[in-house]
Design a protein around this motif. Structure first.
Motif, PDB file in Angstrom:
ATOM      1  N   GLU A 163       0.144  15.247  -8.082  1.00 19.24           N
ATOM      2  CA  GLU A 163       0.097  13.961  -7.975  1.00 19.24           C
ATOM      3  C   GLU A 163      -0.385  13.208  -6.737  1.00 19.24           C
ATOM      4  O   GLU A 163      -0.321  13.663  -5.660  1.00 19.24           O
ATOM      5  CB  GLU A 163       1.242  13.126  -8.826  1.00 19.24           C
ATOM      6  CG  GLU A 163       2.418  13.170  -7.455  1.00 19.24           C
ATOM      7  CD  GLU A 163       3.841  12.825  -8.428  1.00 19.24           C
ATOM      8  OE1 GLU A 163       3.978  12.774  -9.632  1.00 19.24           O
ATOM      9  OE2 GLU A 163       4.674  12.827  -7.675  1.00 19.24           O
ATOM     10  N   LEU A 164      -1.011  11.943  -7.077  1.00 14.57           N
ATOM     11  CA  LEU A 164      -1.440  10.894  -5.931  1.00 14.57           C
ATOM     12  C   LEU A 164      -0.156  10.432  -5.185  1.00 14.57           C
ATOM     13  O   LEU A 164       0.767  10.218  -5.933  1.00 14.57           O
ATOM     14  CB  LEU A 164      -2.124  10.081  -6.193  1.00 14.57           C
ATOM     15  CG  LEU A 164      -3.495  10.136  -6.640  1.00 14.57           C
ATOM     16  CD1 LEU A 164      -4.372   9.055  -7.353  1.00 14.57           C
ATOM     17  CD2 LEU A 164      -4.457  10.704  -5.415  1.00 14.57           C
ATOM     18  N   LYS A 165       0.013  10.290  -4.016  1.00 11.92           N
ATOM     19  CA  LYS A 165       1.086   9.896  -3.178  1.00 11.92           C
ATOM     20  C   LYS A 165       0.472   8.564  -2.362  1.00 11.92           C
ATOM     21  O   LYS A 165      -0.619   8.476  -1.857  1.00 11.92           O
ATOM     22  CB  LYS A 165       1.494  10.786  -2.196  1.00 11.92           C
ATOM     23  CG  LYS A 165       2.046  12.189  -2.673  1.00 11.92           C
ATOM     24  CD  LYS A 165       3.456  12.029  -3.626  1.00 11.92           C
ATOM     25  CE  LYS A 165       3.712  13.349  -4.097  1.00 11.92           C
ATOM     26  NZ  LYS A 165       4.889  13.020  -5.061  1.00 11.92           N
ATOM     27  N   SER A 166       1.373   7.531  -2.381  1.00 13.17           N
ATOM     28  CA  SER A 166       0.927   6.280  -1.747  1.00 13.17           C
ATOM     29  C   SER A 166       0.939   6.500  -0.309  1.00 13.17           C
ATOM     30  O   SER A 166       1.643   7.179   0.585  1.00 13.17           O
ATOM     31  CB  SER A 166       2.184   5.042  -1.981  1.00 13.17           C
ATOM     32  OG  SER A 166       1.992   4.161  -1.205  1.00 13.17           O
ATOM     33  N   LYS A 167      -0.410   5.988   0.433  1.00 15.32           N
ATOM     34  CA  LYS A 167      -0.260   6.224   1.764  1.00 15.32           C
ATOM     35  C   LYS A 167       0.756   5.545   2.595  1.00 15.32           C
ATOM     36  O   LYS A 167       1.036   5.896   3.570  1.00 15.32           O
ATOM     37  CB  LYS A 167      -1.693   5.771   2.334  1.00 15.32           C
ATOM     38  CG  LYS A 167      -1.865   4.298   2.273  1.00 15.32           C
ATOM     39  CD  LYS A 167      -3.153   3.936   2.752  1.00 15.32           C
ATOM     40  CE  LYS A 167      -3.571   2.417   2.557  1.00 15.32           C
ATOM     41  NZ  LYS A 167      -4.997   2.202   3.107  1.00 15.32           N
ATOM     42  N   SER A 168       1.596   4.580   2.059  1.00 10.10           N
ATOM     43  CA  SER A 168       2.758   3.977   2.912  1.00 10.10           C
ATOM     44  C   SER A 168       4.214   4.932   2.738  1.00 10.10           C
ATOM     45  O   SER A 168       4.970   4.758   3.540  1.00 10.10           O
ATOM     46  CB  SER A 168       2.940   2.640   2.154  1.00 10.10           C
ATOM     47  OG  SER A 168       3.377   3.019   0.816  1.00 10.10           O
ATOM     48  N   ARG A 169       3.933   5.841   2.056  1.00 10.33           N
ATOM     49  CA  ARG A 169       5.166   6.753   1.914  1.00 10.33           C
ATOM     50  C   ARG A 169       4.756   8.134   2.671  1.00 10.33           C
ATOM     51  O   ARG A 169       5.855   8.912   2.826  1.00 10.33           O
ATOM     52  CB  ARG A 169       5.530   7.179   0.542  1.00 10.33           C
ATOM     53  CG  ARG A 169       5.967   5.870  -0.368  1.00 10.33           C
ATOM     54  CD  ARG A 169       6.578   6.371  -1.876  1.00 10.33           C
ATOM     55  NE  ARG A 169       7.572   7.314  -1.536  1.00 10.33           N
ATOM     56  CZ  ARG A 169       7.716   8.486  -2.521  1.00 10.33           C
ATOM     57  NH1 ARG A 169       6.476   8.649  -3.402  1.00 10.33           N
ATOM     58  NH2 ARG A 169       8.553   9.390  -2.187  1.00 10.33           N
ATOM     59  N   VAL A 170       3.676   8.491   2.813  1.00  7.47           N
ATOM     60  CA  VAL A 170       3.393   9.898   3.533  1.00  7.47           C
ATOM     61  C   VAL A 170       3.995  10.045   4.839  1.00  7.47           C
ATOM     62  O   VAL A 170       3.842   8.927   5.406  1.00  7.47           O
ATOM     63  CB  VAL A 170       1.870  10.235   3.264  1.00  7.47           C
ATOM     64  CG1 VAL A 170       1.171  10.077   2.018  1.00  7.47           C
ATOM     65  CG2 VAL A 170       1.083   9.172   4.225  1.00  7.47           C
ATOM     66  N   LYS A 171       4.159  11.066   5.128  1.00  2.80           N
ATOM     67  CA  LYS A 171       4.630  11.555   6.574  1.00  2.80           C
ATOM     68  C   LYS A 171       3.451  12.133   7.357  1.00  2.80           C
ATOM     69  O   LYS A 171       2.805  12.855   7.200  1.00  2.80           O
ATOM     70  CB  LYS A 171       5.933  12.548   6.563  1.00  2.80           C
ATOM     71  CG  LYS A 171       6.872  12.240   5.649  1.00  2.80           C
ATOM     72  CD  LYS A 171       7.877  13.390   5.790  1.00  2.80           C
ATOM     73  CE  LYS A 171       8.781  13.140   4.615  1.00  2.80           C
ATOM     74  NZ  LYS A 171       9.631  14.659   4.257  1.00  2.80           N
TER      75      LYS A 171
END
Length: 76
Positions: free
Chosen positions: A60-68
């Motif tokens: 799934e896609l992940k929000s760039k604000s949540r990625v490490k």
């Protein structure tokens, strides 16, 4: 907002030769994104001026604000 700093000296990184570079340490630096849910490395998808991240493990896609985001010394 993610601050682009050198992992060794914490100086601000510059953009040079299509990658991040620390002018103080005189070394290249790589930027890698990891999934906030499973910690697997993410693939960056870039289209129409917008960047997204995809996790192949979670599928799934992940929000760039949540990625490490991790900066590390470039190999080579």
């Amino acid at each position: 907002m993610i601050k682009n700093t050198c992992p060794q000296c914490e100086s601000e990184l510059s953009w040079k030769d299509q990658g991040y570079f620390c002018d103080y340490c005189q070394q290249g630096v790589t930027k890698t994104a990891f999934c906030p849910d499973c910690s697997e490395q993410l693939e960056k998808l870039q289209a129409c001026g917008s960047a997204s991240y995809f996790c192949h493990y979670c599928n799934e896609l992940k929000s760039k604000s949540r990625v490490k985001i991790v900066f590390s010394k470039a190999e080579g």
